[in-house]
Structure formats: C-alpha cells, structure tokens
Design a protein around this motif. Structure first.
Motif, PDB file in Angstrom:
ATOM      1  N   VAL A 139       0.868  -1.176   0.000  1.00 20.45           N
ATOM      2  CA  VAL A 139       0.000   0.000   0.000  1.00 20.45           C
ATOM      3  C   VAL A 139       0.904   1.225   0.000  1.00 20.45           C
ATOM      4  CG1 VAL A 139      -1.811   1.262   1.225  1.00 20.45           C
ATOM      5  CG2 VAL A 139      -1.779  -1.244   1.275  1.00 20.45           C
ATOM      6  N   ASP A 140       0.989   1.905  -1.129  1.00 24.16           N
ATOM      7  CA  ASP A 140       1.890   3.059  -1.226  1.00 24.16           C
ATOM      8  C   ASP A 140       1.287   4.206  -2.029  1.00 24.16           C
ATOM      9  OD1 ASP A 140       1.964   1.985  -3.744  1.00 24.16           O
ATOM     10  OD2 ASP A 140       4.140   1.683  -3.816  1.00 24.16           O
TER      11      ASP A 140
ATOM     12  N   PHE B 134      -1.979   5.024  19.430  1.00 27.38           N
ATOM     13  CA  PHE B 134      -3.069   5.704  18.727  1.00 27.38           C
ATOM     14  C   PHE B 134      -4.184   4.716  18.411  1.00 27.38           C
ATOM     15  CE2 PHE B 134      -5.253   6.599  14.780  1.00 27.38           C
ATOM     16  CZ  PHE B 134      -5.716   7.894  14.971  1.00 27.38           C
ATOM     17  N   THR B 135      -3.822   3.526  17.947  1.00 28.00           N
ATOM     18  CA  THR B 135      -4.814   2.511  17.592  1.00 28.00           C
ATOM     19  C   THR B 135      -5.648   2.124  18.792  1.00 28.00           C
ATOM     20  OG1 THR B 135      -3.194   1.655  16.001  1.00 28.00           O
ATOM     21  CG2 THR B 135      -5.117   0.280  16.444  1.00 28.00           C
ATOM     22  N   TYR B 136      -4.974   1.913  19.918  1.00 29.26           N
ATOM     23  CA  TYR B 136      -5.695   1.509  21.127  1.00 29.26           C
ATOM     24  C   TYR B 136      -6.645   2.609  21.597  1.00 29.26           C
ATOM     25  CZ  TYR B 136      -6.851  -0.036  25.772  1.00 29.26           C
ATOM     26  OH  TYR B 136      -7.556  -0.390  26.879  1.00 29.26           O
TER      27      TYR B 136
ATOM     28  N   ARG C 149       3.011   0.931   3.463  1.00 28.99           N
ATOM     29  CA  ARG C 149       3.238  -0.294   4.230  1.00 28.99           C
ATOM     30  C   ARG C 149       2.921  -1.545   3.425  1.00 28.99           C
ATOM     31  NH1 ARG C 149      -1.643   1.926   4.691  1.00 28.99           N
ATOM     32  NH2 ARG C 149      -3.506   0.694   5.177  1.00 28.99           N
ATOM     33  N   TRP C 150       3.325  -2.699   3.978  1.00 28.09           N
ATOM     34  CA  TRP C 150       2.896  -4.002   3.479  1.00 28.09           C
ATOM     35  C   TRP C 150       1.757  -4.476   4.366  1.00 28.09           C
ATOM     36  CZ3 TRP C 150       4.153  -6.252  -0.966  1.00 28.09           C
ATOM     37  CH2 TRP C 150       5.351  -5.897  -1.599  1.00 28.09           C
ATOM     38  N   VAL C 151       0.684  -4.969   3.775  1.00 27.73           N
ATOM     39  CA  VAL C 151      -0.464  -5.468   4.527  1.00 27.73           C
ATOM     40  C   VAL C 151      -0.593  -6.968   4.295  1.00 27.73           C
ATOM     41  CG1 VAL C 151      -2.984  -5.428   4.690  1.00 27.73           C
ATOM     42  CG2 VAL C 151      -1.712  -3.276   4.491  1.00 27.73           C
ATOM     43  N   LYS C 152      -0.673  -7.706   5.382  1.00 30.01           N
ATOM     44  CA  LYS C 152      -0.800  -9.160   5.293  1.00 30.01           C
ATOM     45  C   LYS C 152      -2.164  -9.542   4.729  1.00 30.01           C
ATOM     46  CE  LYS C 152      -0.557 -13.394   8.064  1.00 30.01           C
ATOM     47  NZ  LYS C 152      -0.311 -13.962   9.414  1.00 30.01           N
ATOM     48  N   LEU C 153      -2.166 -10.542   3.847  1.00 32.40           N
ATOM     49  CA  LEU C 153      -3.404 -11.050   3.266  1.00 32.40           C
ATOM     50  C   LEU C 153      -3.695 -12.431   3.833  1.00 32.40           C
ATOM     51  CD1 LEU C 153      -2.786 -10.090  -0.480  1.00 32.40           C
ATOM     52  CD2 LEU C 153      -4.106  -8.801   1.224  1.00 32.40           C
TER      53      LEU C 153
ATOM     54  N   TRP D 223       0.063  -5.407  15.755  1.00 29.44           N
ATOM     55  CA  TRP D 223      -0.151  -5.936  14.398  1.00 29.44           C
ATOM     56  C   TRP D 223      -1.285  -5.185  13.720  1.00 29.44           C
ATOM     57  CZ3 TRP D 223      -4.457  -8.468  12.215  1.00 29.44           C
ATOM     58  CH2 TRP D 223      -4.231  -8.997  10.934  1.00 29.44           C
ATOM     59  N   ILE D 224      -2.378  -4.945  14.449  1.00 29.63           N
ATOM     60  CA  ILE D 224      -3.509  -4.213  13.885  1.00 29.63           C
ATOM     61  C   ILE D 224      -3.060  -2.825  13.451  1.00 29.63           C
ATOM     62  CG2 ILE D 224      -5.784  -3.234  14.368  1.00 29.63           C
ATOM     63  CD1 ILE D 224      -6.145  -5.485  16.456  1.00 29.63           C
ATOM     64  N   SER D 225      -2.268  -2.188  14.288  1.00 28.13           N
ATOM     65  CA  SER D 225      -1.781  -0.838  14.004  1.00 28.13           C
ATOM     66  C   SER D 225      -0.955  -0.803  12.721  1.00 28.13           C
ATOM     67  CB  SER D 225      -0.947  -0.326  15.180  1.00 28.13           C
ATOM     68  OG  SER D 225      -0.545   1.005  14.982  1.00 28.13           O
ATOM     69  N   LYS D 226      -0.071  -1.778  12.545  1.00 30.97           N
ATOM     70  CA  LYS D 226       0.756  -1.828  11.337  1.00 30.97           C
ATOM     71  C   LYS D 226      -0.085  -2.126  10.109  1.00 30.97           C
ATOM     72  CE  LYS D 226       5.116  -3.133  13.567  1.00 30.97           C
ATOM     73  NZ  LYS D 226       6.163  -4.174  13.702  1.00 30.97           N
ATOM     74  N   GLN D 227      -1.050  -3.015  10.248  1.00 33.03           N
ATOM     75  CA  GLN D 227      -1.929  -3.317   9.114  1.00 33.03           C
ATOM     76  C   GLN D 227      -2.650  -2.057   8.631  1.00 33.03           C
ATOM     77  OE1 GLN D 227      -1.209  -6.710   7.846  1.00 33.03           O
ATOM     78  NE2 GLN D 227      -3.428  -6.855   7.725  1.00 33.03           N
TER      79      GLN D 227
END
Length: 301
Positions: free
Chosen positions: A149-150, A262-264, A170-174, A250-254
């Motif tokens: 995702v860029d 921030f995510t929390y 980033r790279w997002v896991k599939l 992990w959720i934050s990086k995704q």
C-alpha cells in the motif's frame, strides 16, 4: 485545509492571516499528539479580541484538529466536549461506528461478483477507501501473501498519489480467504494489469468514494443493515480484529497508524462492547490449580 469553496475571498484572507500570524506561532511548536486542552485554554485566556474574532480563531483551530483526527494523526480532538469562556460546548459527531460480525456477514451475503470481492477485501484488510481503490495487481506479493500500500486516490485526484502519512506506506498481510478473494477478482480485471477493483456498473476503475457509496447504500438496504458510510469497513476491521484477540501492534501496522497507542486509544471503547468474555482467559489462569505462571523478572541493565 480552509475548504476554500465555503468562503469568500476576503474571509479567506482573514482566516489565512489568523492561521499564519496567530495559530501557527501559538501551536506550531507542539507535536500534534502532544497538544492538550490546557495548552489551548491558557492561550485562549490571553486573547483580547471581540467575541466574533475569538469565535473565528477557535473555529479555525477546531477545524484543524478535526482534520488531524480525520487524517489519523490524533485519536481525539482535545477541544471535543470542552467549553471555553463565552463559547458553546464544542461537539462533533462521533464518526467511528463499526459493523458487528453478523452485519458483515449479511452485507457480504447481499453482494455479487466484484462488489463482494471489493467489500470482503475492505473488511478483511482495514485499508482506507482511497487506498483499496488505488491498489494494482503489481502490488500483490503472491509468494508472501501480502500487498503493498503506497498510494491513494480520492475524488479530487485524477491519478493516484502518495498515501496520507509515512506510516501509511506499508505491506499489509493477506489472510488465506482474502487471497482467494483476489484470485476470484482476477477474472474481472487481471488481464488489464492495473487497478484490482473496478466499478461493476462501468467496468472501469473507481473514481472516488461517491460511486462506491451509491452501491454500498443499496447493498445495506437489501441486507437490512443500518446505514454507515463505506469507510466504516476500516473501523470494523480494527474492532473485530482487536475483539478476536489479535495483537494491537499488528492491527496498528496493518492499518498504517503511526503507533499502537493511537490505535488503542481510537478503538478501545468499542472492544468491550463486542467482547463480553473479556477477562475470562486471565481469570482462568488465576483459578487454575495445574498452571503456574511466574511473573517476569526485571532485566538488570
């Protein structure tokens, strides 16, 4: 962003002067995440203007902070719910309104073909609307089950541009079922070798969120699901992932957030509502007679 279409030229000039000569000197020294309500309150008390000018200053500051929330630079506008002297309580509609897992099932069950693939991908990855309509087949790493995702595409753009922040690149896991969704999507757009998702009504790439919103609205009506705008697929991903026990980091990086804190802060309020079993795993540890877990020892440096 002054939303230029909403102002006369003279008002724009006045607003720009306030921003350049007052707001930026007063608050430009603060990292946006560190700006607190008390800092704004101290500044406000020192102002010696007419009520109209004070209202204008505060309105511009509040608008900038709201946009920082929209851009996911901060979780909450520090002015939200506050009342400064002579001002009304500052309010804003809470935008985060995720779907339940049952609603997600109903929505996807009432989608067809490319619609199903698009929204399954959105719910499963947490990408922003502007991001998932911009991803191309070249972005998919089939070997490692991930997608790059860029870039992002909004209604104001003619071509895809950079993502919102550096962290958004980033790279997002599939997950396996998302990979299967992409494999199914191949029949529609793969041979063109560009954008993965097309508008099934035009067989051309999406041009922004408006045409998506039109089809989304129809799908929700068919599914009998209360309306939220399509961006809620991103919030749904976050809350359901956290509820299922996925690591917040992990959720934050995704999602492309700057940090997990921030995510929390953004989604903690929704986690408890969907997780009545929260705490049961911890309780089972304390009640177990066979399992003993020792506290971690502090590492001496």
């Amino acid at each position: 962003n002054l939303h230029k279409q909403d102002y006369k030229a003279s008002t724009l000039r006045t607003n720009q002067l306030i921003i350049d000569n007052q707001l930026i000197p007063a608050f430009g020294k603060y990292p946006i995440a560190e700006l607190k309500y008390i800092d704004i309150k101290k500044w406000f008390k020192k102002q010696k203007n007419t009520q109209k000018t004070l209202n204008n200053k505060l309105s511009l500051l509040n608008q900038a902070l709201d946009e920082a929330v929209d851009d996911e630079l901060i979780a909450v506008n520090p002015l939200y719910g506050k009342k400064l002297k002579g001002q009304k309580t500052i309010s804003r509609k809470i935008d985060i309104d995720p779907c339940s897992s049952k609603e997600v099932f109903e929505i996807l069950n009432h989608c067809e073909g490319q619609q199903h693939n698009l929204f399954h991908f959105a719910f499963s990855t947490g990408l922003r609307t502007s991001e998932y309509i911009a991803v191309t087949w070249d972005d998919v790493d089939w070997i490692n089950n991930r997608i790059k995702v860029d870039k992002a595409l909004t209604a104001d753009d003619k071509i895809a541009s950079y993502t919102k922040t550096a962290a958004s690149n980033r790279w997002v896991k599939l997950l396996d079922d998302v990979v299967e969704t992409l494999r199914d999507q191949k029949q529609y757009t793969y041979l063109e070798g560009k954008e993965i998702f097309h508008n099934p009504r035009t067989n051309k790439p999406w041009t922004g969120d408006k045409p998506i919103r039109n089809q989304w609205t129809t799908i929700l009506k068919r599914a009998g699901v209360r309306y939220r705008y399509p961006y809620q697929t991103r919030h749904t991903f976050a809350t359901l992932a956290a509820t299922s026990g996925e690591n917040i980091g992990w959720i934050s990086k995704q999602m492309g957030h700057t940090n997990a804190g921030f995510t929390y802060k953004t989604y903690a309020g929704w986690i408890d509502d969907d997780a009545p079993e929260a705490g049961n795993k911890f309780a089972s540890i304390l009640n177990s007679k066979s399992t003993i877990i020792s506290p971690l020892k502090k590492v001496e440096k």
